[in-house]
Design an enzyme around this catalytic site. Structure first.
Site, mmCIF file in Angstrom:
data_model
loop_
_atom_site.group_PDB
_atom_site.id
_atom_site.type_symbol
_atom_site.label_atom_id
_atom_site.label_comp_id
_atom_site.label_asym_id
_atom_site.label_seq_id
_atom_site.Cartn_x
_atom_site.Cartn_y
_atom_site.Cartn_z
ATOM 1 N N HIS A 159 0.814 -1.178 -0.128
ATOM 2 C CA HIS A 159 -0.131 -0.056 0.082
ATOM 3 C C HIS A 159 0.677 1.226 0.203
ATOM 4 C CE1 HIS A 159 -3.492 2.094 0.377
ATOM 5 N NE2 HIS A 159 -3.582 2.215 1.639
ATOM 6 N N CYS A 160 2.149 1.295 0.021
ATOM 7 C CA CYS A 160 3.061 2.447 0.103
ATOM 8 C C CYS A 160 4.117 2.357 -0.903
ATOM 9 C CB CYS A 160 3.933 2.412 1.414
ATOM 10 S SG CYS A 160 2.769 1.936 2.986
ATOM 11 N N ILE A 161 4.971 1.575 -1.144
ATOM 12 C CA ILE A 161 6.064 1.988 -2.107
ATOM 13 C C ILE A 161 5.644 2.290 -3.394
ATOM 14 C CG2 ILE A 161 8.474 1.244 -3.041
ATOM 15 C CD1 ILE A 161 8.339 1.624 0.248
#
Ligand SMILES: NC(=O)c1ccc[n+]([C@@H]2O[C@H](COP(=O)([O-])OP(=O)(O)OC[C@H]3O[C@@H](n4cnc5c(N)ncnc54)[C@H](O)[C@@H]3O)[C@@H](O)[C@H]2O)c1
Length: 428
Positions: free
Chosen positions: A259-261
């Site tokens: 969900h981030c990088i």
């Protein structure tokens, strides 16, 4: 002290537990009634968070969950941990933050502290969130209520990562807001790192994640280059990381997940445009990382070719659906991209993941919902032409895999140290 944590997901739930174990009492707020019901019955819905730790806090009255935002009046601080995805044009979607802001604003009392934790572009807290809070409540940030940003540094699935021991960066709308937020977090974490503004705190998180994205792109590019030269990138990284200074290992893979990088750097790119700035490193890293699934599928085709087979008509087992080892989170996983590409080339595709026995409905991959993981046994694994290792869960028996599988394409170096047949394993 009673606090509210809004958004009981992969970030909000561990944070709630951490605060509820301190002297605070936690009211968890979420719009998902099934999560709220499960948590109030003491059941975790995240595999690496044990139900027992929640059940005990529910029993002792330290934690309860609700969908009723009017209960905001019970608390003196609110922490927001809602999703910040990209929309279909790959632009920031901060609608979850704004919706939460509106739900809170109606019930916001003077003197409350509001902290945003969702990863986002600089300016979200002191422009966008502040505006909805002020309009909805009639109160003024910095004067009537406190406002701050503190980025989450959750490392799901890492048993050595303890929320209490990870330093927490905090930026406030005013010095007084910063001090309130600092005091709040010191209840639950050992070290707070104050910065000069909400924007500096927002930018810190984006630097951290962009740093990962760019460095992963670098090793992904080198993987392809070195492979053409007959050099194994994994061996090279293993050797390079013995340097005691000036080097930090990053590892290649089948593409970015989670969900981030894959998402956060594009929040920065988008905001940078408003200032007439380009983010060339970020764009290039994105390009390299998103080309990885294509490279991996070519390697699978090469492995099939070696056995006088074409991808079309072959059956491929994708091992690991979660985006990283030892977690049950398969959002944004490159395994989906691989499965779709392989299917698009005419292969029959199935997956094995003990953490994801059945694919739940997601925004991005609706048509896979309901698909079940295969059973792990010799007969089933043997029936596939090729096993593609996309995620290296520690609980998988790779020795059995070597005995049962025909071809193995390994994107994670999971077969290192396992005895295999000559030509059986293709690194990708
Ligand atoms: N997952 C990670 O490892 C990680 C790490 C660092 C930062 N983050 C960031 O933290 C934020 C949250 O991520 P996550 O992984 O916990 O997401 P998640 O999807 O697991 O959880 C978000 C929760 O918010 C709830 N929600 C959505 N809209 C809501 C609303 N209007 N009001 C109340 N609840 C609402 C959802 O039902 C869900 O339970 C994101 O900004 C993400 O980028 C995530």
């Amino acid at each position: 002290m009673k606090i509210a944590i809004v958004g009981l997901g992969y970030v909000g739930l561990p944070l709630s537990i951490q605060f509820a174990k301190s002297s605070a009492t936690v009211l968890g707020l979420d719009i998902d009634t099934s999560k709220v019901d499960a948590l109030n019955q003491g059941n975790s819905y995240i595999k690496h968070i044990p139900s027992e730790s929640i059940a005990e806090l529910v029993r002792s009255g330290k934690f309860s969950a609700s969908t009723d935002f009017s209960r905001i009046h019970e608390v003196s601080a609110i922490i927001i941990c809602v999703p910040t995805p990209l929309n279909k044009n790959r632009e920031p979607d901060i609608s979850y933050i704004l919706d939460t802001g509106k739900s809170i604003a109606r019930h916001l009392q003077k003197g409350t502290l509001v902290v945003l934790e969702s990863t986002t572009y600089p300016g979200t807290t002191d422009e966008d969130l502040r505006e909805v809070l002020e309009i909805g409540s009639g109160l003024e940030a910095g004067r009537d209520f406190n406002l701050a940003f503190s980025p989450e540094r959750e490392d799901p699935g890492n048993p050595d990562s303890k929320v209490a021991l990870i330093p927490k960066v905090v930026g406030g709308f005013t010095p007084a807001c910063l001090e309130r937020a600092r005091q709040l977090y010191l209840m639950a974490v050992k070290t707070v790192v104050p910065v000069s503004s909400c924007r500096a705190a927002e930018a810190t998180k984006l630097l951290e994640n962009t740093f990962r994205g760019v460095n992963i792109a670098l090793v992904n590019e080198l993987k392809v280059v070195y492979s053409a030269m007959g050099i194994d990138i994994w061996e090279v990284i293993g050797a390079a990381k013995t340097k005691p200074f000036g080097f930090m290992p990053f590892y290649p893979g089948p593409g970015l997940g989670g969900h981030c990088i894959p998402i956060d750097p594009f929040y920065l790119t988008w905001k940078a445009r408003e200032y007439g700035q380009n983010t060339r490193f970020i764009e290039l890293a994105g390009e390299v990382n998103t080309s990885m699934p294509t490279y991996v599928v070519h390697r699978v085709a090469d492995a099939m070719n070696e056995r006088s087979k074409s991808l079309k008509g072959s059956s491929i087992l994708v091992l690991g659906l979660a985006y990283k080892p030892n977690v049950d989170d398969e959002r944004e996983s490159p395994s989906y991209v691989l499965m779709e590409m392989l299917r698009g080339r005419g292969a029959t595709v199935a997956y094995y993941d003990p953490y994801v026995p059945v694919i739940r409905p997601t925004r991005e991959h609706k048509h896979w919902a309901g698909t079940k993981s295969i059973e792990w046994n010799r007969k089933t694994v043997e029936s596939f032409d090729c096993v593609l290792i996309a995620t290296n869960h520690a609980c998988v028996n790779y020795q059995e895999l070597a005995e049962w599988a025909g071809s193995i394409v390994d994107t994670r170096n999971a077969m290192a140290g396992i005895s295999t047949r000559p030509g059986q394993v293709w690194k990708a």
